[in-house]
Motif scaffolding. Sequence first.
Motif, PDB file in Angstrom:
ATOM      1  N   LYS A   5       0.838  -1.206   0.000  1.00 19.19           N
ATOM      2  CA  LYS A   5       0.000   0.000   0.000  1.00 19.19           C
ATOM      3  C   LYS A   5       0.867   1.247   0.000  1.00 19.19           C
ATOM      4  N   LEU A   6       1.911   1.170   0.854  1.00 15.75           N
ATOM      5  CA  LEU A   6       2.829   2.296   0.950  1.00 15.75           C
ATOM      6  C   LEU A   6       3.517   2.519  -0.401  1.00 15.75           C
ATOM      7  N   TYR A   7       3.903   1.418  -1.017  1.00 12.76           N
ATOM      8  CA  TYR A   7       4.573   1.508  -2.315  1.00 12.76           C
ATOM      9  C   TYR A   7       3.652   2.191  -3.328  1.00 12.76           C
ATOM     10  N   GLU A   8       2.413   1.777  -3.298  1.00 15.68           N
ATOM     11  CA  GLU A   8       1.438   2.363  -4.234  1.00 15.68           C
ATOM     12  C   GLU A   8       1.298   3.873  -4.008  1.00 15.68           C
ATOM     13  N   LEU A  10       3.516   5.856  -2.525  1.00 13.39           N
ATOM     14  CA  LEU A  10       4.766   6.558  -2.827  1.00 13.39           C
ATOM     15  C   LEU A  10       5.003   6.692  -4.325  1.00 13.39           C
ATOM     16  N   THR A  11       4.617   5.696  -5.087  1.00  9.73           N
ATOM     17  CA  THR A  11       4.836   5.773  -6.533  1.00  9.73           C
ATOM     18  C   THR A  11       3.624   6.373  -7.250  1.00  9.73           C
ATOM     19  N   GLY A  12       2.591   6.632  -6.486  1.00  9.85           N
ATOM     20  CA  GLY A  12       1.398   7.239  -7.077  1.00  9.85           C
ATOM     21  C   GLY A  12       1.301   8.718  -6.747  1.00  9.85           C
ATOM     22  N   PRO A  13       0.374   9.077  -5.874  1.00 10.04           N
ATOM     23  CA  PRO A  13       0.158  10.501  -5.547  1.00 10.04           C
ATOM     24  C   PRO A  13       1.410  11.194  -5.027  1.00 10.04           C
ATOM     25  N   ALA A  14       2.179  10.491  -4.186  1.00  7.75           N
ATOM     26  CA  ALA A  14       3.362  11.133  -3.602  1.00  7.75           C
ATOM     27  C   ALA A  14       4.366  11.495  -4.690  1.00  7.75           C
ATOM     28  N   LEU A  15       4.476  10.635  -5.676  1.00  7.36           N
ATOM     29  CA  LEU A  15       5.417  10.904  -6.762  1.00  7.36           C
ATOM     30  C   LEU A  15       4.989  12.127  -7.566  1.00  7.36           C
ATOM     31  N   TYR A 172      13.623  -6.252   1.803  1.00 10.25           N
ATOM     32  CA  TYR A 172      13.515  -5.604   0.492  1.00 10.25           C
ATOM     33  C   TYR A 172      12.390  -4.575   0.425  1.00 10.25           C
ATOM     34  N   GLY A 173      11.202  -4.990   0.884  1.00 11.37           N
ATOM     35  CA  GLY A 173      10.046  -4.096   0.793  1.00 11.37           C
ATOM     36  C   GLY A 173      10.274  -2.788   1.528  1.00 11.37           C
ATOM     37  N   LEU A 174      10.780  -2.901   2.713  1.00 15.08           N
ATOM     38  CA  LEU A 174      11.040  -1.709   3.518  1.00 15.08           C
ATOM     39  C   LEU A 174      12.114  -0.843   2.854  1.00 15.08           C
ATOM     40  N   MET A 175      13.172  -1.503   2.410  1.00 16.95           N
ATOM     41  CA  MET A 175      14.290  -0.779   1.810  1.00 16.95           C
ATOM     42  C   MET A 175      13.851  -0.019   0.556  1.00 16.95           C
ATOM     43  N   LEU A 176      13.010  -0.695  -0.234  1.00 13.23           N
ATOM     44  CA  LEU A 176      12.532  -0.072  -1.475  1.00 13.23           C
ATOM     45  C   LEU A 176      11.680   1.149  -1.150  1.00 13.23           C
ATOM     46  N   ASN A 177      10.765   0.975  -0.219  1.00  9.26           N
ATOM     47  CA  ASN A 177       9.910   2.108   0.154  1.00  9.26           C
ATOM     48  C   ASN A 177      10.725   3.247   0.757  1.00  9.26           C
ATOM     49  N   LEU A 178      11.708   2.871   1.548  1.00  6.01           N
ATOM     50  CA  LEU A 178      12.583   3.874   2.142  1.00  6.01           C
ATOM     51  C   LEU A 178      13.344   4.631   1.041  1.00  6.01           C
ATOM     52  N   HIS A 179      13.795   3.867   0.076  1.00  8.41           N
ATOM     53  CA  HIS A 179      14.520   4.448  -1.067  1.00  8.41           C
ATOM     54  C   HIS A 179      13.643   5.487  -1.788  1.00  8.41           C
ATOM     55  N   ILE A 180      12.407   5.089  -2.072  1.00 13.76           N
ATOM     56  CA  ILE A 180      11.517   5.994  -2.804  1.00 13.76           C
ATOM     57  C   ILE A 180      11.175   7.210  -1.935  1.00 13.76           C
ATOM     58  N   PHE A 181      10.877   6.926  -0.674  1.00 20.13           N
ATOM     59  CA  PHE A 181      10.500   8.016   0.231  1.00 20.13           C
ATOM     60  C   PHE A 181      11.629   9.036   0.367  1.00 20.13           C
ATOM     61  N   LEU A 182      12.842   8.554   0.627  1.00 20.10           N
ATOM     62  CA  LEU A 182      13.957   9.471   0.825  1.00 20.10           C
ATOM     63  C   LEU A 182      14.308  10.228  -0.461  1.00 20.10           C
ATOM     64  N   SER A 183      14.123   9.546  -1.587  1.00 22.87           N
ATOM     65  CA  SER A 183      14.364  10.229  -2.866  1.00 22.87           C
ATOM     66  C   SER A 183      13.366  11.371  -3.036  1.00 22.87           C
ATOM     67  N   GLU A 184      12.145  11.104  -2.647  1.00 23.69           N
ATOM     68  CA  GLU A 184      11.111  12.134  -2.779  1.00 23.69           C
ATOM     69  C   GLU A 184      11.377  13.302  -1.840  1.00 23.69           C
ATOM     70  N   VAL A 185      11.789  12.983  -0.646  1.00 23.81           N
ATOM     71  CA  VAL A 185      12.137  14.048   0.306  1.00 23.81           C
ATOM     72  C   VAL A 185      13.261  14.902  -0.291  1.00 23.81           C
ATOM     73  N   LEU A 186      14.264  14.233  -0.835  1.00 26.14           N
ATOM     74  CA  LEU A 186      15.399  14.929  -1.433  1.00 26.14           C
ATOM     75  C   LEU A 186      14.947  15.863  -2.555  1.00 26.14           C
ATOM     76  N   LEU A 187      14.079  15.350  -3.420  1.00 26.30           N
ATOM     77  CA  LEU A 187      13.643  16.166  -4.557  1.00 26.30           C
ATOM     78  C   LEU A 187      12.752  17.330  -4.114  1.00 26.30           C
ATOM     79  N   ILE A 188      12.055  17.133  -3.011  1.00 25.05           N
ATOM     80  CA  ILE A 188      11.200  18.215  -2.511  1.00 25.05           C
ATOM     81  C   ILE A 188      12.045  19.299  -1.845  1.00 25.05           C
TER      82      ILE A 188
END
Lengths: 221, 479
Positions: A5-8, A10-15, A172-188
Amino acid sequence: MAMDKLYEFLTGPALWITVIIFVGGLAIRLAWLFGLSQERDKPWHDFKSAVWAWRSIIHWVLPWASVSSRNQPVFTGAVWVFHICWIGVPLFLGAHNMLFDEAWGWSLPSLPDAVADWASLAVIACGVFFLVRRLSRPEVRILTSAWDYTLVLLALAPFVTGWLAFNQYGPYGLMLNLHIFLSEVLLIVLPFSKLAHMVLFFASRSAIGYEFGTRRGARVW
Amino acid sequence: MTAEAQKAADEAQENAAASPETEAPKPVNVGKIKTILAANEGARMRMWLSICSRCGLCAESCFFYLAKDKDPKLSPAYKAIHTIGKMYKAKGEVSREFLEECKEVVWGQCTACRRCTMYCPFGIDIATMIATARAVCYSQGIVPDGLARTTENIRTTGNQMAMATEDWIETCDWMAEEYGEEVHGLEIPMDKPGADYMYTVNPREPMYYPQDVGMAAEIFHVAGLNWTMPSTGWDSTNLAMFAGDRVVATIPVKAMYDKALELGVKNIVITECGHAFRSAKFEGPYWVGIPGGKPPVPVIHSVELFRDIMREGKIKLKHKFEHKVTYQDPCNVSRNGGLWDIGRELVNMLCDDFVDMTPNREHNHCCGGGGGFIPMGPPYKKRRMESGKIKAEQIRATGATHVIVPCHNCFDQINDLNKEYDLKVKVVSFKEIITEIMEIPESMIPPEEDEEEAIQAEEEAKEAIEKGAMEEAGEVQES
């Protein structure tokens, strides 16, 4: 399930939000600075010159092309590798391009995974070197605030988590979500912090190129 | 006074200058500070303040930092962050004590040489930021006394040494007479309309070194230039620029431009002075408000004019200068003026044995006397000598016996360093070298004394004859 759900999200609205803030933030900041410059930076506009902007930029984009960068050759090399890989890996990573292709039916060429893997490690290694340099050189340490350390860590975080996820170290799941989340924080954060030098570097170097070059016939590298 | 006594006196003055005022501190006019900060908060300032990545590359570009065992507090970024950076951060709401601290940094630890700008990956113009901090301090009456005095002189008299126009004209006449004894027909044309070159000077020349005026006249006369000296607007220096008073800084520049336009001259020539060139050619147009940012009449530095004169063969040399020389690139002539190659071309035309300092050209270190440091006087002399260590070492390493210096501030500083560090060099200007080795054309060689006497006797005889003839005629008439 929660991870999915988190992945969805993060790669959906959050992206989408991230992209809008990142692109919009940089565009608005640039446009606003440009407007301000017309009012308060007359020399900038009086002495505009594509040639001097180019010379001023290229001598600082290429490694060891300026006297200053040659004075600290190892640092310069690390800066160069860091920036090339920092921009190159996310854009040309095979996994990212599969997502681009899925989303838009269009993608960039992909780097071999092994190259991307090593390039990510290079970013991390350079980042660690920057932190060590920051702590060990008195003239750099004295300038550094907590926020400066935070930004270096934030710039490294997507690479650390991405590398761990790619190599399936840790959950893996946590790491991937963390990766996406932190990337988004960085870009923001990027457009509103000194990381905006991603685009402002070119504006600032052009300005000083005009100031020294067009206006005074002098080099600034 | 012995050197030691002098040193002690300087130190005492320095301590006096550094000690807090005994009177109750005056309040700070925050409104005024806000206005200055806002006026300077353009796109560049905002970028500079926000993108500095604290890499520290600027540190090693700064001679203050290098001369004081790499004290990290002397790195340019540190100095900017802790002065102008804090002013912006506090939105101008700063205390007088803070501004007093800033004064010691922006004047006492920076000559605005702009070397750090070149060494910054983002091209952050730290010297320009420091200049804004100076303007803020100045607006609250916080400024080294020496600069306050010269600025007041400019405000009241139009030149930094408060020299009266009559004295200036008299000095020119005197020099024309003196140098006319060596070069026949030499004159210093005053306010000549339509001249190719209007020569402007540093007031210290007519005040203390009038031979500088004479030597320039000698060179121009022998070269056959169509030149003039202006009766007003002759001071091209601008210490108000370094004091941070942009209103007063406009005064001498405007007077110079106005005179050049009034006379319809083709060029304004700046004497061998660095900051005068910067003021007249680059900053002046903005203070005066000329659209496009260029002076109304082309401004050239002496180095350029001398080079052209030599290149065009307007002056022949008896022989080349016979000593080992090195060349001091003044910051405002080379790094900020783009004339490093022209300077070297001129040196090589005049001298056979030239050895460059390391680093050189636009990378040359400031002498330590720039940015207003020399006129800041005794209270700052000790640190001027300390930070000048880098320049002294550069000069010593060349093994030269003569240092050619086309800038008055560098000239004074290197002379002081010469004594302080026992460099055993002679500091010379281009004018001195050129006049020493140039050939005076035969037509300009004044007649020998007995020859002159003979001519005089002949003229007297002629007069007598004429007189006699007149008398005779008179007699005839009378009769």
